[in-house]
Design a protein around this motif. Sequence first.
Motif, PDB file in Angstrom:
ATOM      1  N   LEU A 175       0.846  -1.196   0.000  1.00  0.00           N
ATOM      2  CA  LEU A 175       0.000   0.000   0.000  1.00  0.00           C
ATOM      3  C   LEU A 175       0.883   1.248   0.000  1.00  0.00           C
ATOM      4  O   LEU A 175       1.917   1.289   0.660  1.00  0.00           O
ATOM      5  N   ASN A 176       0.455   2.263  -0.707  1.00  0.00           N
ATOM      6  CA  ASN A 176       1.178   3.525  -0.778  1.00  0.00           C
ATOM      7  C   ASN A 176       0.730   4.389   0.403  1.00  0.00           C
ATOM      8  O   ASN A 176      -0.411   4.841   0.451  1.00  0.00           O
ATOM      9  N   ARG A 177       1.635   4.620   1.362  1.00  0.00           N
ATOM     10  CA  ARG A 177       1.293   5.351   2.580  1.00  0.00           C
ATOM     11  C   ARG A 177       2.289   6.470   2.853  1.00  0.00           C
ATOM     12  O   ARG A 177       3.456   6.376   2.487  1.00  0.00           O
ATOM     13  N   THR A 178       1.830   7.513   3.557  1.00  0.00           N
ATOM     14  CA  THR A 178       2.730   8.570   4.002  1.00  0.00           C
ATOM     15  C   THR A 178       3.388   8.135   5.306  1.00  0.00           C
ATOM     16  O   THR A 178       2.884   7.251   6.014  1.00  0.00           O
ATOM     17  N   LYS A 179       4.471   8.805   5.644  1.00  0.00           N
ATOM     18  CA  LYS A 179       5.138   8.501   6.907  1.00  0.00           C
ATOM     19  C   LYS A 179       4.242   8.884   8.094  1.00  0.00           C
ATOM     20  O   LYS A 179       4.285   8.221   9.126  1.00  0.00           O
ATOM     21  N   ARG A 180       3.418   9.903   7.931  1.00  0.00           N
ATOM     22  CA  ARG A 180       2.452  10.247   8.986  1.00  0.00           C
ATOM     23  C   ARG A 180       1.511   9.062   9.221  1.00  0.00           C
ATOM     24  O   ARG A 180       1.196   8.718  10.357  1.00  0.00           O
ATOM     25  N   GLN A 181       1.082   8.430   8.144  1.00  0.00           N
ATOM     26  CA  GLN A 181       0.196   7.269   8.270  1.00  0.00           C
ATOM     27  C   GLN A 181       0.903   6.112   8.978  1.00  0.00           C
ATOM     28  O   GLN A 181       0.263   5.358   9.716  1.00  0.00           O
ATOM     29  N   ILE A 182       2.207   5.992   8.792  1.00  0.00           N
ATOM     30  CA  ILE A 182       2.956   4.929   9.467  1.00  0.00           C
ATOM     31  C   ILE A 182       2.898   5.135  10.983  1.00  0.00           C
ATOM     32  O   ILE A 182       2.742   4.184  11.747  1.00  0.00           O
ATOM     33  N   PHE A 183       2.987   6.381  11.430  1.00  0.00           N
ATOM     34  CA  PHE A 183       2.832   6.677  12.858  1.00  0.00           C
ATOM     35  C   PHE A 183       1.482   6.140  13.363  1.00  0.00           C
ATOM     36  O   PHE A 183       1.406   5.496  14.410  1.00  0.00           O
ATOM     37  N   LEU A 184       0.428   6.424  12.615  1.00  0.00           N
ATOM     38  CA  LEU A 184      -0.916   6.000  13.022  1.00  0.00           C
ATOM     39  C   LEU A 184      -1.064   4.480  12.957  1.00  0.00           C
ATOM     40  O   LEU A 184      -1.673   3.868  13.841  1.00  0.00           O
ATOM     41  N   LEU A 185      -0.492   3.873  11.925  1.00  0.00           N
ATOM     42  CA  LEU A 185      -0.541   2.417  11.804  1.00  0.00           C
ATOM     43  C   LEU A 185       0.168   1.747  12.978  1.00  0.00           C
ATOM     44  O   LEU A 185      -0.296   0.728  13.499  1.00  0.00           O
ATOM     45  N   LEU A 186       1.281   2.319  13.408  1.00  0.00           N
ATOM     46  CA  LEU A 186       2.010   1.756  14.546  1.00  0.00           C
ATOM     47  C   LEU A 186       1.152   1.782  15.804  1.00  0.00           C
ATOM     48  O   LEU A 186       1.072   0.789  16.533  1.00  0.00           O
ATOM     49  N   ALA A 187       0.503   2.891  16.066  1.00  0.00           N
ATOM     50  CA  ALA A 187      -0.361   2.983  17.255  1.00  0.00           C
ATOM     51  C   ALA A 187      -1.495   1.959  17.177  1.00  0.00           C
ATOM     52  O   ALA A 187      -1.813   1.303  18.174  1.00  0.00           O
ATOM     53  N   ASP A 188      -2.099   1.805  16.001  1.00  0.00           N
ATOM     54  CA  ASP A 188      -3.158   0.805  15.819  1.00  0.00           C
ATOM     55  C   ASP A 188      -2.621  -0.604  16.051  1.00  0.00           C
ATOM     56  O   ASP A 188      -3.287  -1.442  16.663  1.00  0.00           O
ATOM     57  N   HIS A 189      -1.428  -0.858  15.562  1.00  0.00           N
ATOM     58  CA  HIS A 189      -0.839  -2.198  15.685  1.00  0.00           C
ATOM     59  C   HIS A 189      -0.600  -2.563  17.149  1.00  0.00           C
ATOM     60  O   HIS A 189      -0.892  -3.681  17.575  1.00  0.00           O
ATOM     61  N   ILE A 190      -0.075  -1.613  17.902  1.00  0.00           N
ATOM     62  CA  ILE A 190       0.152  -1.861  19.329  1.00  0.00           C
ATOM     63  C   ILE A 190      -1.180  -2.179  20.017  1.00  0.00           C
ATOM     64  O   ILE A 190      -1.291  -3.146  20.772  1.00  0.00           O
ATOM     65  N   ALA A 191      -2.208  -1.363  19.747  1.00  0.00           N
ATOM     66  CA  ALA A 191      -3.517  -1.563  20.369  1.00  0.00           C
ATOM     67  C   ALA A 191      -4.116  -2.910  19.961  1.00  0.00           C
ATOM     68  O   ALA A 191      -4.729  -3.605  20.783  1.00  0.00           O
ATOM     69  N   HIS A 192      -3.947  -3.282  18.708  1.00  0.00           N
ATOM     70  CA  HIS A 192      -4.489  -4.554  18.202  1.00  0.00           C
ATOM     71  C   HIS A 192      -3.919  -5.746  18.987  1.00  0.00           C
ATOM     72  O   HIS A 192      -4.666  -6.585  19.490  1.00  0.00           O
ATOM     73  N   HIS A 193      -2.599  -5.803  19.092  1.00  0.00           N
ATOM     74  CA  HIS A 193      -1.986  -6.955  19.776  1.00  0.00           C
ATOM     75  C   HIS A 193      -2.168  -6.885  21.285  1.00  0.00           C
ATOM     76  O   HIS A 193      -2.324  -7.919  21.934  1.00  0.00           O
ATOM     77  N   ARG A 194      -2.192  -5.698  21.838  1.00  0.00           N
ATOM     78  CA  ARG A 194      -2.480  -5.569  23.278  1.00  0.00           C
ATOM     79  C   ARG A 194      -3.900  -6.061  23.564  1.00  0.00           C
ATOM     80  O   ARG A 194      -4.142  -6.731  24.572  1.00  0.00           O
ATOM     81  N   GLY A 195      -4.827  -5.767  22.652  1.00  0.00           N
ATOM     82  CA  GLY A 195      -6.196  -6.258  22.795  1.00  0.00           C
ATOM     83  C   GLY A 195      -6.257  -7.781  22.818  1.00  0.00           C
ATOM     84  O   GLY A 195      -7.010  -8.369  23.596  1.00  0.00           O
ATOM     85  N   GLN A 196      -5.452  -8.413  21.983  1.00  0.00           N
ATOM     86  CA  GLN A 196      -5.407  -9.873  22.005  1.00  0.00           C
ATOM     87  C   GLN A 196      -4.881 -10.373  23.348  1.00  0.00           C
ATOM     88  O   GLN A 196      -5.398 -11.351  23.913  1.00  0.00           O
ATOM     89  N   MET A 197      -3.892  -9.678  23.873  1.00  0.00           N
ATOM     90  CA  MET A 197      -3.335 -10.067  25.169  1.00  0.00           C
ATOM     91  C   MET A 197      -4.368  -9.924  26.283  1.00  0.00           C
ATOM     92  O   MET A 197      -4.430 -10.765  27.195  1.00  0.00           O
ATOM     93  N   LEU A 198      -5.197  -8.894  26.202  1.00  0.00           N
ATOM     94  CA  LEU A 198      -6.253  -8.702  27.203  1.00  0.00           C
ATOM     95  C   LEU A 198      -7.262  -9.847  27.148  1.00  0.00           C
ATOM     96  O   LEU A 198      -7.715 -10.336  28.195  1.00  0.00           O
ATOM     97  N   VAL A 199      -7.596 -10.280  25.960  1.00  0.00           N
ATOM     98  CA  VAL A 199      -8.520 -11.417  25.803  1.00  0.00           C
ATOM     99  C   VAL A 199      -7.882 -12.665  26.403  1.00  0.00           C
ATOM    100  O   VAL A 199      -8.552 -13.447  27.100  1.00  0.00           O
ATOM    101  N   TYR A 200      -6.599 -12.873  26.172  1.00  0.00           N
ATOM    102  CA  TYR A 200      -5.908 -14.038  26.727  1.00  0.00           C
ATOM    103  C   TYR A 200      -5.972 -14.027  28.250  1.00  0.00           C
ATOM    104  O   TYR A 200      -6.133 -15.081  28.880  1.00  0.00           O
TER     105      TYR A 200
END
Length: 180
Positions: A140-165
């Motif tokens: 996907l063609n993304r800006t570096k600003r979008q990479i910042f946002l994607l990183l925050a989403d990624h952390i929340a996504h995997h932390r959410g899985q850990m909470l379910v565990y």
Amino acid sequence: MKHLSILTLTVILSSVTMQSFAQQNDFIKDYLERLENSRNYLILVAENMPEEQYNFKASPESMSFAENLMHIAWAMDWHCQTLLGDRKARNWETDTELKVANKSKEEMLAAIDKTFDETIKFIKSFDTTKFNDRLNYLGLNRTKRQIFLLLADHIAHHRGQMLVYMRLNGIKPPRYVLYQ
């Protein structure tokens, strides 16, 4: 009259540029606050899961609790140091620093904390004039600003899985802290 027009145009452009620069710096400031809150909450989650449950998986194809934790560290390193910073990516197959391997809970907590430190240091020095630079993000063609946002989403996504565990193991997760 001509000089007045040039002066007026220069003042307007300078004002717009300074405002844009201030907004970019505000974004970094807000992002760092969110990242620190995210770090604190993630470490609290990881501390509250008993070490004997770190290998728990919700299903055979899922990552374990520990793998989710270390995957967050690896992804922070990859998003910042490689995508935003142009460093060659770690080889997921051979790199052991950010993999579970035979790490204890304490070693994993130290690794995630160190990776947050490195990520925060990188972000503090990020050249915000590069926010609109574009790159290939998994096709996907993304800006570096979008990479910042994607990183925050990624952390929340995997932390959410850990909470379910934690819930699946009868453990009440720490109370959610806003703004992360």
